[in-house]
Design an enzyme around this catalytic site. Structure first.
Site, PDB file in Angstrom:
ATOM      1  N   ASP A  98       0.856  -1.187   0.000  1.00 13.80           N
ATOM      2  CA  ASP A  98       0.000   0.000   0.000  1.00 13.80           C
ATOM      3  C   ASP A  98       0.894   1.240   0.000  1.00 13.80           C
ATOM      4  O   ASP A  98       1.898   1.302   0.716  1.00 13.80           O
ATOM      5  CB  ASP A  98      -0.903  -0.010   1.253  1.00 13.80           C
ATOM      6  CG  ASP A  98      -2.017   1.015   1.177  1.00 13.80           C
ATOM      7  OD1 ASP A  98      -3.182   0.616   1.110  1.00 13.80           O
ATOM      8  OD2 ASP A  98      -1.708   2.234   1.184  1.00 13.80           O
ATOM      9  N   ILE A  99       0.519   2.216  -0.800  1.00  9.45           N
ATOM     10  CA  ILE A  99       1.340   3.430  -0.964  1.00  9.45           C
ATOM     11  C   ILE A  99       1.433   4.242   0.337  1.00  9.45           C
ATOM     12  O   ILE A  99       2.360   5.032   0.536  1.00  9.45           O
ATOM     13  CB  ILE A  99       0.754   4.306  -2.107  1.00  9.45           C
ATOM     14  CG1 ILE A  99       1.828   5.198  -2.705  1.00  9.45           C
ATOM     15  CG2 ILE A  99      -0.454   5.101  -1.653  1.00  9.45           C
ATOM     16  CD1 ILE A  99       1.417   5.801  -4.035  1.00  9.45           C
ATOM     17  N   ASN A 157     -12.758  -3.307   2.844  1.00  4.15           N
ATOM     18  CA  ASN A 157     -13.858  -2.346   2.857  1.00  4.15           C
ATOM     19  C   ASN A 157     -14.735  -2.597   1.638  1.00  4.15           C
ATOM     20  O   ASN A 157     -14.224  -2.735   0.529  1.00  4.15           O
ATOM     21  CB  ASN A 157     -13.319  -0.915   2.827  1.00  4.15           C
ATOM     22  CG  ASN A 157     -12.415  -0.621   4.007  1.00  4.15           C
ATOM     23  OD1 ASN A 157     -12.701  -1.044   5.119  1.00  4.15           O
ATOM     24  ND2 ASN A 157     -11.329   0.081   3.772  1.00  4.15           N
ATOM     25  N   HIS A 166     -10.283  -5.314  -3.087  1.00  2.00           N
ATOM     26  CA  HIS A 166      -8.968  -5.584  -2.498  1.00  2.00           C
ATOM     27  C   HIS A 166      -9.103  -5.971  -1.035  1.00  2.00           C
ATOM     28  O   HIS A 166     -10.050  -5.583  -0.358  1.00  2.00           O
ATOM     29  CB  HIS A 166      -8.048  -4.364  -2.634  1.00  2.00           C
ATOM     30  CG  HIS A 166      -8.621  -3.093  -2.089  1.00  2.00           C
ATOM     31  ND1 HIS A 166      -9.522  -2.320  -2.791  1.00  2.00           N
ATOM     32  CD2 HIS A 166      -8.424  -2.457  -0.908  1.00  2.00           C
ATOM     33  CE1 HIS A 166      -9.843  -1.261  -2.078  1.00  2.00           C
ATOM     34  NE2 HIS A 166      -9.200  -1.332  -0.917  1.00  2.00           N
ATOM     35  N   HIS A 189      -6.805  -5.731   2.467  1.00  2.27           N
ATOM     36  CA  HIS A 189      -5.610  -5.194   3.127  1.00  2.27           C
ATOM     37  C   HIS A 189      -5.059  -6.280   4.053  1.00  2.27           C
ATOM     38  O   HIS A 189      -5.810  -6.914   4.799  1.00  2.27           O
ATOM     39  CB  HIS A 189      -5.951  -3.996   4.030  1.00  2.27           C
ATOM     40  CG  HIS A 189      -6.522  -2.813   3.329  1.00  2.27           C
ATOM     41  ND1 HIS A 189      -5.797  -1.665   3.092  1.00  2.27           N
ATOM     42  CD2 HIS A 189      -7.757  -2.567   2.828  1.00  2.27           C
ATOM     43  CE1 HIS A 189      -6.555  -0.767   2.483  1.00  2.27           C
ATOM     44  NE2 HIS A 189      -7.759  -1.297   2.310  1.00  2.27           N
ATOM     45  N   GLN A 211     -14.398   2.346   1.634  1.00  2.00           N
ATOM     46  CA  GLN A 211     -13.724   1.939   0.394  1.00  2.00           C
ATOM     47  C   GLN A 211     -13.486   3.164  -0.483  1.00  2.00           C
ATOM     48  O   GLN A 211     -14.431   3.884  -0.828  1.00  2.00           O
ATOM     49  CB  GLN A 211     -14.555   0.905  -0.377  1.00  2.00           C
ATOM     50  CG  GLN A 211     -13.822   0.396  -1.617  1.00  2.00           C
ATOM     51  CD  GLN A 211     -14.595  -0.659  -2.404  1.00  2.00           C
ATOM     52  OE1 GLN A 211     -15.739  -0.992  -2.072  1.00  2.00           O
ATOM     53  NE2 GLN A 211     -13.977  -1.191  -3.440  1.00  2.00           N
TER      54      GLN A 211
HETATM   55  P1  5GP Z   1      -9.668   1.395   0.621  1.00  2.00           P
HETATM   56  O1  5GP Z   1      -9.973   2.546   1.534  1.00  2.00           O
HETATM   57  O2  5GP Z   1     -10.313   1.547  -0.736  1.00  2.00           O
HETATM   58  O3  5GP Z   1      -9.972   0.075   1.261  1.00  2.00           O
HETATM   59  O4  5GP Z   1      -8.106   1.411   0.446  1.00  2.00           O
HETATM   60  C1  5GP Z   1      -7.463   1.780  -0.716  1.00  2.00           C
HETATM   61  C2  5GP Z   1      -5.967   1.758  -0.439  1.00  2.00           C
HETATM   62  O5  5GP Z   1      -5.291   1.913  -1.670  1.00  2.00           O
HETATM   63  C3  5GP Z   1      -5.499   2.885   0.496  1.00  2.00           C
HETATM   64  O6  5GP Z   1      -4.924   2.310   1.672  1.00  2.00           O
HETATM   65  C4  5GP Z   1      -4.469   3.643  -0.352  1.00  2.00           C
HETATM   66  O7  5GP Z   1      -3.332   4.052   0.386  1.00  2.00           O
HETATM   67  C5  5GP Z   1      -4.106   2.629  -1.430  1.00  2.00           C
HETATM   68  N1  5GP Z   1      -3.711   3.228  -2.694  1.00  2.00           N
HETATM   69  C6  5GP Z   1      -4.375   4.205  -3.380  1.00  2.00           C
HETATM   70  N2  5GP Z   1      -3.728   4.502  -4.513  1.00  2.00           N
HETATM   71  C7  5GP Z   1      -2.636   3.692  -4.566  1.00  2.00           C
HETATM   72  C8  5GP Z   1      -1.575   3.547  -5.521  1.00  2.00           C
HETATM   73  O8  5GP Z   1      -1.498   4.207  -6.554  1.00  2.00           O
HETATM   74  N3  5GP Z   1      -0.624   2.612  -5.230  1.00  2.00           N
HETATM   75  C9  5GP Z   1      -0.678   1.846  -4.093  1.00  2.00           C
HETATM   76  N4  5GP Z   1       0.299   0.960  -3.911  1.00  2.00           N
HETATM   77  N5  5GP Z   1      -1.664   1.965  -3.184  1.00  2.00           N
HETATM   78  C10 5GP Z   1      -2.632   2.882  -3.414  1.00  2.00           C
END
Ligand code: 5GP
Ligand code: ZN
Length: 134
Positions: A30-31, A85, A98, A100, A92
């Site tokens: 995760d970034i 999420n 995805h 985590h 989400q």
């Molecule tokens: P969500 O809130 O949708 O469950 O989590 C999305 C996750 O994707 C976040 O933790 C965010 O940091 C990660 N993320 C968003 N854009 C990128 C990206 O371009 N590269 C990577 N490696 N992670 C990303």
């Protein structure tokens, strides 16, 4: 999908730190770089969320989660959190299914907390509303 950031990562159009890959699944860091080793596991095909994910693909993603969990434990982590999420209301942000994976160490400072609004109903009422018969 053309605009989906995770599809772009699958296609190599956006770089990522890859942790694991097979024919159907990709796992990368995760970034956010918050919890050390915070990994995202995604199906390579675009599926919006858990709700729209077919059973076969879900099994492939989940089996990768288990494989990586065992791997992280082998590498010396003490535990792992799995979080997914589903839809905006849950938090989400990226609309590509995805999971985590948060590798954990005993007494690390990470805190995965959830503070929902205070529950006003009894467990019995909630159970009556939510029960699902097979
Ligand atoms: P969500 O809130 O949708 O469950 O989590 C999305 C996750 O994707 C976040 O933790 C965010 O940091 C990660 N993320 C968003 N854009 C990128 C990206 O371009 N590269 C990577 N490696 N992670 C990303
Ligand atoms: Zn996508």
């Amino acid at each position: 999908m053309d605009t989906c950031i995770f599809c772009k990562i699958v296609k190599g159009e956006i770089p990522c730190y890859k942790i694991y890959e097979n024919k159907d699944v990709l796992a990368f860091l995760d970034i956010e770089n918050d919890v050390p080793g915070h990994t995202l596991i995604i199906p390579k095909k675009h599926l919006t969320d858990l709700d729209s994910c077919d059973e076969k693909t879900y099994q492939k993603v989940l089996s990768t989660a288990k494989k990586l969990t065992k791997h992280f434990l082998f590498l010396g982590f003490d535990g792992v959190n799995l979080v997914s999420n589903c839809k905006e209301a849950s938090g989400q942000i990226v609309q590509h299914f995805h999971i985590h994976l948060f590798p954990r160490k005993t007494n690390d400072e990470a805190k995965l907390t959830m503070q929902p609004a205070k529950q006003k109903e009894t467990l019995e009422t909630v159970a009556k509303k939510l029960r699902l018969e097979d």
